[in-house]
Design an enzyme around this catalytic site. Structure first.
Site, short mmCIF file in Angstrom:
data_model
loop_
_atom_site.label_atom_id
_atom_site.label_comp_id
_atom_site.label_asym_id
_atom_site.label_seq_id
_atom_site.Cartn_x
_atom_site.Cartn_y
_atom_site.Cartn_z
N ASP A 1 -3.03 -45.28 35.35
CA ASP A 1 -2.91 -44.57 36.63
C ASP A 1 -2.96 -45.53 37.82
O ASP A 1 -2.13 -45.45 38.73
CB ASP A 1 -4.02 -43.52 36.77
CG ASP A 1 -3.81 -42.32 35.86
OD1 ASP A 1 -2.99 -42.41 34.93
OD2 ASP A 1 -4.47 -41.30 36.07
N GLU B 1 -11.84 -46.92 39.37
CA GLU B 1 -11.53 -45.95 38.32
C GLU B 1 -12.59 -45.94 37.22
O GLU B 1 -12.90 -44.90 36.66
CB GLU B 1 -10.15 -46.27 37.70
CG GLU B 1 -8.97 -45.80 38.52
CD GLU B 1 -8.69 -44.33 38.33
OE1 GLU B 1 -7.88 -43.94 37.48
OE2 GLU B 1 -9.33 -43.54 39.05
N GLY C 1 -7.86 -33.22 40.21
CA GLY C 1 -8.13 -32.64 38.89
C GLY C 1 -6.91 -32.04 38.21
O GLY C 1 -7.04 -31.23 37.30
N ALA C 2 -5.70 -32.45 38.64
CA ALA C 2 -4.48 -31.87 38.06
C ALA C 2 -3.77 -32.86 37.15
O ALA C 2 -2.66 -32.61 36.71
CB ALA C 2 -3.55 -31.41 39.18
N GLY C 3 -4.41 -34.02 36.88
CA GLY C 3 -3.78 -35.02 36.01
C GLY C 3 -2.67 -35.78 36.70
O GLY C 3 -1.78 -36.33 36.03
N LEU C 4 -2.70 -35.84 38.03
CA LEU C 4 -1.61 -36.49 38.79
C LEU C 4 -2.05 -37.79 39.42
O LEU C 4 -1.43 -38.28 40.37
CB LEU C 4 -1.08 -35.53 39.86
CG LEU C 4 -0.49 -34.22 39.33
CD1 LEU C 4 -0.13 -33.30 40.48
CD2 LEU C 4 0.73 -34.47 38.44
N GLY C 5 -3.15 -38.36 38.92
CA GLY C 5 -3.57 -39.68 39.38
C GLY C 5 -4.16 -39.72 40.77
O GLY C 5 -4.09 -40.74 41.45
N SER C 6 -4.77 -38.61 41.21
CA SER C 6 -5.32 -38.58 42.58
C SER C 6 -6.45 -39.59 42.75
O SER C 6 -6.55 -40.25 43.79
CB SER C 6 -5.81 -37.17 42.94
OG SER C 6 -6.82 -36.73 42.04
N SER C 7 -7.30 -39.76 41.74
CA SER C 7 -8.41 -40.71 41.87
C SER C 7 -7.89 -42.15 41.90
O SER C 7 -8.41 -42.98 42.64
CB SER C 7 -9.43 -40.54 40.73
OG SER C 7 -8.88 -40.93 39.49
N SER D 1 -4.92 -36.82 51.41
CA SER D 1 -4.04 -36.86 50.24
C SER D 1 -3.17 -35.63 50.13
O SER D 1 -3.60 -34.51 50.42
CB SER D 1 -4.86 -37.02 48.97
OG SER D 1 -3.99 -37.21 47.86
#
Length: 398
Positions: A205, A194, A141-147, A136
């Protein structure tokens, strides 16, 4: 097994306007972010399921027979997309040694993958041996929808391998997308992943990562905007950690304390999101003009002031706004605030030298910064020569 070797990618997400106000019933615009998560699934003959997550230094494998055993005697319909199979979740925790309530990235990523793998292949005569590698460009954990990007990639690859969605959808050169019906199925399975990771996610997300473009979110309803322009931005991570839960609670407290002051602010944020949506639709219909960009910049400035009034600003975000404005660029926080990330709009005529100078200024301030774009396509299937060399190098290492 239908897909013997497939490569997929899905974008991250950012909030363009409406963060925090959306919690109180107002409109938010969520946009796809062209920092992507890539996944390669390969069929093997090892009688094992392997997952390689080099970003988080996780490399695990399980015997297929041990995983098959987890499905025996469970009473839930494994294709049920309405709720999680709590019994299977419990068995997975025992197998992987993950404690109930654990929220570390590694545990959550592994649990989501195994849950989707077992449920999607539950009705197969035998579970397939596969090797899955994920790489990736998104920070976790930055609020950018990685999960969500991860879950969408896992769902798309597994459904392709199982044959529930086409393993060779209509292609545009070396990159292809699925039909609306197939995308909906991918989105529903990604939402299950999710749920494993976040417990009670909104679904925004994974929807952004699946469909791409720009989505309108209002009172629980997610609506993709039909035609949207792709916009260049700088994405900046201030590296200041924050608790979304604490920030959301702080806004709620402020609204309860000063309702006559804060409720009009929420209404104004709603109007900003709706005006932005209208402007973007105008831009998509014809040729975007300097006036359109001026409007978007003004809306960014107004919304950043709103967020400061709500109490979710931070000195690191003030620095971002000041540094970029000194170069004629406009910025706002994206997501929870209190640090975290911000976005800066770039015009089509923003010169390369100005962009490089501002990136250097932000790095000098201790921030991470990427030049990227928003409004990009969602989940895609790629041929190997359509994928960046650095990503293929990672995939070929495992």
């Amino acid at each position: 097994m239908h897909a013997i070797d497939c490569i997929v990618s899905a974008p991250g997400k950012a909030i363009l306007h409406g963060e925090h106000a959306v919690v109180h019933g107002k409109v938010a615009l969520a946009v796809s972010l062209n920092l992507r998560t890539f996944l390669r699934l390969q069929a093997t003959s090892t009688s094992e399921v392997c997952i390689n997550l080099p970003n988080i230094n996780t490399f695990l494998s399980w015997d297929v027979a041990a995983l098959q055993h987890l499905l025996q005697g469970t009473t839930t319909e494994h294709g049920n997309l309405k709720e999680l199979d709590a019994e299977l979740v419990g068995r997975l925790r025992e197998l992987t040694g993950i404690e109930a309530g654990s929220t570390d990235t590694r545990s959550m990523a592994v649990s989501a993958f195994l849950y989707m793998y077992l449920c999607i292949f539950a009705k197969a005569k035998a579970l397939p041996s596969v090797s899955v590698t994920v790489w990736s460009e998104l920070p976790t954990g930055a609020g950018l929808g990685s999960s969500a990007a991860y879950c969408v990639c896992v769902a798309a690859a597994l459904l392709s391998a199982q044959g529930a969605v086409s393993s060779s959808p209509v292609s545009d050169g070396d990159t292809a997308r699925w039909s609306g019906e197939e995308l909906e199925l991918i989105n529903q399975w990604a939402f299950q992943g999710e749920r494993i990771i976040h417990g009670n996610p909104s679904g925004v997300d994974n929807a952004v990562s699946t469909w791409g473009g720009i989505l309108r979110y209002h009172a629980g309803k997610i609506t993709p905007l039909q035609r949207v322009p792709m916009l260049r931005i700088l994405l900046t991570n201030t590296r200041v950690p924050r608790s979304t839960k604490t920030l959301v609670a702080g806004v709620k407290d402020k609204i309860n304390k000063f309702p006559s002051i804060l409720n009009p602010v929420l209404e104004s944020v709603d109007a900003v999101a709706c005006t932005c949506e209208q402007t973007l639709m105008e831009m998509a219909k014809g040729v975007p003009t300097a006036e359109h960009y001026a409007t978007l910049e003004e809306l960014i400035d107004i919304n950043q002031h709103h967020l400061n009034v709500m109490g979710v600003g931070h000195p690191s975000l003030d620095t971002l706004c000041r540094v970029t404005l000194a170069r004629g660029l406009h910025s706002k926080l994206t997501g929870a605030g209190g640090g975290g990330c911000g976005i800066t709009l770039l015009r089509p005529d923003s010169s390369a030298s100005v962009v490089q100078d501002v990136i250097q200024d932000l790095k000098d301030a201790g921030y991470e910064c990427w030049e990227t774009s928003i409004g990009v396509p969602g989940i895609q299937l790629h041929s190997s020569h359509a994928v960046k060399e650095e990503v293929m190098n990672v995939f070929n290492s495992y």
